[in-house]
Write a protein that holds these residues in place. Sequence first.
Motif, PDB file in Angstrom:
ATOM      1  N   PRO A   1      41.971   6.937 -26.759  1.00 35.46           N
ATOM      2  CA  PRO A   1      43.267   6.528 -26.224  1.00 35.46           C
ATOM      3  C   PRO A   1      44.353   7.531 -26.602  1.00 35.46           C
ATOM      4  O   PRO A   1      44.163   8.372 -27.464  1.00 35.46           O
ATOM      5  N   VAL A   2      45.494   7.412 -25.956  1.00 38.01           N
ATOM      6  CA  VAL A   2      46.649   8.262 -26.245  1.00 38.01           C
ATOM      7  C   VAL A   2      47.776   7.354 -26.700  1.00 38.01           C
ATOM      8  O   VAL A   2      48.136   6.415 -25.997  1.00 38.01           O
ATOM      9  N   TRP A   3      48.304   7.621 -27.896  1.00 35.63           N
ATOM     10  CA  TRP A   3      49.421   6.850 -28.424  1.00 35.63           C
ATOM     11  C   TRP A   3      50.666   7.714 -28.411  1.00 35.63           C
ATOM     12  O   TRP A   3      50.611   8.907 -28.673  1.00 35.63           O
ATOM     13  N   ALA A   4      51.795   7.112 -28.126  1.00 35.84           N
ATOM     14  CA  ALA A   4      53.073   7.820 -28.113  1.00 35.84           C
ATOM     15  C   ALA A   4      54.148   6.910 -28.673  1.00 35.84           C
ATOM     16  O   ALA A   4      53.982   5.691 -28.716  1.00 35.84           O
ATOM     17  N   ASP A   5      55.256   7.527 -29.093  1.00 34.12           N
ATOM     18  CA  ASP A   5      56.354   6.704 -29.593  1.00 34.12           C
ATOM     19  C   ASP A   5      57.262   6.300 -28.441  1.00 34.12           C
ATOM     20  O   ASP A   5      57.034   6.655 -27.292  1.00 34.12           O
ATOM     21  N   ALA A   6      58.290   5.552 -28.757  1.00 31.63           N
ATOM     22  CA  ALA A   6      59.154   4.992 -27.718  1.00 31.63           C
ATOM     23  C   ALA A   6      59.928   6.058 -26.953  1.00 31.63           C
ATOM     24  O   ALA A   6      60.450   5.779 -25.875  1.00 31.63           O
ATOM     25  N   GLY A   7      59.990   7.283 -27.456  1.00 32.95           N
ATOM     26  CA  GLY A   7      60.665   8.362 -26.733  1.00 32.95           C
ATOM     27  C   GLY A   7      59.916   8.836 -25.504  1.00 32.95           C
ATOM     28  O   GLY A   7      60.452   9.576 -24.687  1.00 32.95           O
ATOM     29  N   CYS A   8      58.681   8.431 -25.357  1.00 32.52           N
ATOM     30  CA  CYS A   8      57.852   8.884 -24.229  1.00 32.52           C
ATOM     31  C   CYS A   8      57.641   7.793 -23.193  1.00 32.52           C
ATOM     32  O   CYS A   8      56.575   7.689 -22.594  1.00 32.52           O
ATOM     33  N   THR A   9      58.616   6.965 -22.966  1.00 32.26           N
ATOM     34  CA  THR A   9      58.495   5.904 -21.972  1.00 32.26           C
ATOM     35  C   THR A   9      58.978   6.404 -20.616  1.00 32.26           C
ATOM     36  O   THR A   9      59.379   7.541 -20.465  1.00 32.26           O
ATOM     37  N   GLY A  10      58.931   5.537 -19.646  1.00 31.86           N
ATOM     38  CA  GLY A  10      59.456   5.877 -18.324  1.00 31.86           C
ATOM     39  C   GLY A  10      58.423   6.509 -17.418  1.00 31.86           C
ATOM     40  O   GLY A  10      57.265   6.112 -17.389  1.00 31.86           O
ATOM     41  N   SER A  11      58.839   7.527 -16.694  1.00 28.89           N
ATOM     42  CA  SER A  11      57.986   8.139 -15.675  1.00 28.89           C
ATOM     43  C   SER A  11      56.789   8.868 -16.273  1.00 28.89           C
ATOM     44  O   SER A  11      55.797   9.094 -15.580  1.00 28.89           O
ATOM     45  N   LEU A  12      56.861   9.249 -17.544  1.00 28.26           N
ATOM     46  CA  LEU A  12      55.736   9.951 -18.167  1.00 28.26           C
ATOM     47  C   LEU A  12      54.483   9.092 -18.171  1.00 28.26           C
ATOM     48  O   LEU A  12      53.394   9.565 -17.867  1.00 28.26           O
TER      49      LEU A  12
ATOM     50  N   ARG B   1      53.061   8.889 -14.637  1.00 26.65           N
ATOM     51  CA  ARG B   1      52.475  10.172 -14.243  1.00 26.65           C
ATOM     52  C   ARG B   1      51.123  10.399 -14.926  1.00 26.65           C
ATOM     53  O   ARG B   1      50.182  10.893 -14.325  1.00 26.65           O
ATOM     54  N   CYS B   2      51.041  10.042 -16.208  1.00 33.09           N
ATOM     55  CA  CYS B   2      49.784  10.197 -16.933  1.00 33.09           C
ATOM     56  C   CYS B   2      48.686   9.343 -16.321  1.00 33.09           C
ATOM     57  O   CYS B   2      47.549   9.783 -16.195  1.00 33.09           O
ATOM     58  N   LEU B   3      49.046   8.144 -15.917  1.00 34.20           N
ATOM     59  CA  LEU B   3      48.047   7.250 -15.337  1.00 34.20           C
ATOM     60  C   LEU B   3      47.608   7.731 -13.962  1.00 34.20           C
ATOM     61  O   LEU B   3      46.418   7.774 -13.668  1.00 34.20           O
ATOM     62  N   THR B   4      48.540   8.127 -13.109  1.00 33.44           N
ATOM     63  CA  THR B   4      48.182   8.506 -11.740  1.00 33.44           C
ATOM     64  C   THR B   4      47.614   9.921 -11.646  1.00 33.44           C
ATOM     65  O   THR B   4      46.574  10.130 -11.039  1.00 33.44           O
ATOM     66  N   ALA B   5      48.275  10.899 -12.247  1.00 39.15           N
ATOM     67  CA  ALA B   5      47.852  12.292 -12.080  1.00 39.15           C
ATOM     68  C   ALA B   5      46.750  12.704 -13.048  1.00 39.15           C
ATOM     69  O   ALA B   5      45.878  13.497 -12.690  1.00 39.15           O
ATOM     70  N   LEU B   6      46.781  12.195 -14.279  1.00 39.82           N
ATOM     71  CA  LEU B   6      45.850  12.657 -15.302  1.00 39.82           C
ATOM     72  C   LEU B   6      44.787  11.632 -15.670  1.00 39.82           C
ATOM     73  O   LEU B   6      43.887  11.935 -16.435  1.00 39.82           O
ATOM     74  N   ALA B   7      44.896  10.425 -15.161  1.00 37.01           N
ATOM     75  CA  ALA B   7      43.972   9.325 -15.473  1.00 37.01           C
ATOM     76  C   ALA B   7      43.938   9.041 -16.972  1.00 37.01           C
ATOM     77  O   ALA B   7      42.899   8.770 -17.550  1.00 37.01           O
ATOM     78  N   LEU B   8      45.109   9.134 -17.615  1.00 33.61           N
ATOM     79  CA  LEU B   8      45.245   8.826 -19.035  1.00 33.61           C
ATOM     80  C   LEU B   8      46.051   7.554 -19.210  1.00 33.61           C
ATOM     81  O   LEU B   8      47.074   7.373 -18.565  1.00 33.61           O
ATOM     82  N   VAL B   9      45.586   6.702 -20.083  1.00 33.45           N
ATOM     83  CA  VAL B   9      46.331   5.493 -20.412  1.00 33.45           C
ATOM     84  C   VAL B   9      47.084   5.766 -21.710  1.00 33.45           C
ATOM     85  O   VAL B   9      46.477   6.039 -22.743  1.00 33.45           O
ATOM     86  N   VAL B  10      48.400   5.723 -21.639  1.00 25.93           N
ATOM     87  CA  VAL B  10      49.251   5.984 -22.792  1.00 25.93           C
ATOM     88  C   VAL B  10      49.762   4.655 -23.326  1.00 25.93           C
ATOM     89  O   VAL B  10      50.352   3.867 -22.579  1.00 25.93           O
ATOM     90  N   SER B  11      49.520   4.405 -24.608  1.00 29.05           N
ATOM     91  CA  SER B  11      50.019   3.204 -25.263  1.00 29.05           C
ATOM     92  C   SER B  11      51.223   3.578 -26.103  1.00 29.05           C
ATOM     93  O   SER B  11      51.160   4.506 -26.908  1.00 29.05           O
ATOM     94  N   ILE B  12      52.313   2.863 -25.924  1.00 30.47           N
ATOM     95  CA  ILE B  12      53.535   3.112 -26.671  1.00 30.47           C
ATOM     96  C   ILE B  12      53.524   2.267 -27.941  1.00 30.47           C
ATOM     97  O   ILE B  12      53.335   1.049 -27.881  1.00 30.47           O
ATOM     98  N   VAL B  13      53.706   2.917 -29.078  1.00 27.66           N
ATOM     99  CA  VAL B  13      53.790   2.230 -30.365  1.00 27.66           C
ATOM    100  C   VAL B  13      55.264   1.968 -30.619  1.00 27.66           C
ATOM    101  O   VAL B  13      56.038   2.887 -30.824  1.00 27.66           O
ATOM    102  N   ARG B  14      55.642   0.700 -30.560  1.00 29.11           N
ATOM    103  CA  ARG B  14      57.055   0.320 -30.694  1.00 29.11           C
ATOM    104  C   ARG B  14      57.299  -0.433 -31.984  1.00 29.11           C
ATOM    105  O   ARG B  14      56.432  -1.133 -32.486  1.00 29.11           O
ATOM    106  N   ARG B  15      58.499  -0.308 -32.445  1.00 32.01           N
ATOM    107  CA  ARG B  15      58.959  -1.111 -33.568  1.00 32.01           C
ATOM    108  C   ARG B  15      59.506  -2.407 -32.993  1.00 32.01           C
ATOM    109  O   ARG B  15      60.242  -2.397 -32.010  1.00 32.01           O
TER     110      ARG B  15
END
Length: 120
Positions: free
Chosen positions: A33-44, A47-61
């Motif tokens: 999986p790919v984890w990202a912080d809350a700064g990587c929300t929105g269109s990213l 785009r990751c899901l449609t163009a790269l077939a990556l599921v990005v999970s946001i780790v939020r406080r």
Amino acid sequence: MLGVMVTAADTGDRAAARVLLAQMSDRHHHLAPVWADAGCTGSLIERCLTALALVVSIVRRSDGQKGFVVLPKRWIVERFFAHLMQSRRLVRDFECRTTSADVMIYWSMTLIRSRRIRGD
């Protein structure tokens, strides 16, 4: 460590993440999986899901948390930074070019990996 991308201070996290994730998905086809912080929300994320077939999970406080709280999966990043700070040259920003900083990070991680293989 699969890849490094050092950017100038005026480059945003989302723009850098977009380029880095595209490079990583080309090199590593089973990246999950790919984890990202809350700064990587929105269109990213879209785009990751449609163009790269990556599921990005946001780790939020959570909204109720106050003060310093170690978020889930955040300790992995903090441990990585701690390993980098063992390299004296990376403790301060001595590098003039981002490519030099990239190489110093790879060099530092190579030293750490070789120590682990040796059993030190």
